[in-house]
Write an enzyme that holds these catalytic residues in place. Sequence first.
Site, mmCIF file in Angstrom:
data_model
loop_
_atom_site.group_PDB
_atom_site.id
_atom_site.type_symbol
_atom_site.label_atom_id
_atom_site.label_comp_id
_atom_site.label_asym_id
_atom_site.label_seq_id
_atom_site.Cartn_x
_atom_site.Cartn_y
_atom_site.Cartn_z
ATOM 1 N N HIS A 69 0.835 8.708 -7.100
ATOM 2 C CA HIS A 69 1.023 7.508 -7.912
ATOM 3 C C HIS A 69 -0.045 6.525 -7.434
ATOM 4 O O HIS A 69 0.169 5.744 -6.500
ATOM 5 C CB HIS A 69 2.434 6.955 -7.741
ATOM 6 N N VAL A 70 -1.209 6.617 -8.074
ATOM 7 C CA VAL A 70 -2.400 5.891 -7.624
ATOM 8 C C VAL A 70 -2.176 4.384 -7.610
ATOM 9 O O VAL A 70 -2.633 3.704 -6.695
ATOM 10 C CB VAL A 70 -3.614 6.274 -8.506
ATOM 11 N N CYS A 71 -1.472 3.870 -8.578
ATOM 12 C CA CYS A 71 -1.245 2.415 -8.627
ATOM 13 C C CYS A 71 -0.456 1.913 -7.422
ATOM 14 O O CYS A 71 -0.551 0.747 -7.067
ATOM 15 C CB CYS A 71 -0.504 2.036 -9.908
ATOM 16 N N PHE A 72 0.314 2.812 -6.807
ATOM 17 C CA PHE A 72 1.153 2.420 -5.673
ATOM 18 C C PHE A 72 0.720 3.070 -4.362
ATOM 19 O O PHE A 72 1.434 2.968 -3.356
ATOM 20 C CB PHE A 72 2.621 2.759 -5.965
#
Length: 91
Positions: A69-72
Amino acid sequence: SLDPNGRPHSQVLWFWQMMRALSQDQRSMVLQFVTGNERPPLTGFQALEYPFTVQVGEHLKAHDLPEAHVCFNQLVLPPSESILVLQEKVM
């Protein structure tokens, strides 16, 4: 990610053990998969808006590949029988 007894999951410990054994290029590939960047921030990981985390995905099956989960800045590992199985999936 903690196991039911409140200790770090063995897969998470294996992940960090595996990371220590990787070459710099291999570490960069893992970092890019999880964060979208091949290098840590110039000011260090503490500068990330969301901390780099590794968890075991209870929703994943043993045959699944890891999720990011790249955004996180979050890596979700599938259940693995051994560090060798985990390394094959991550690399």
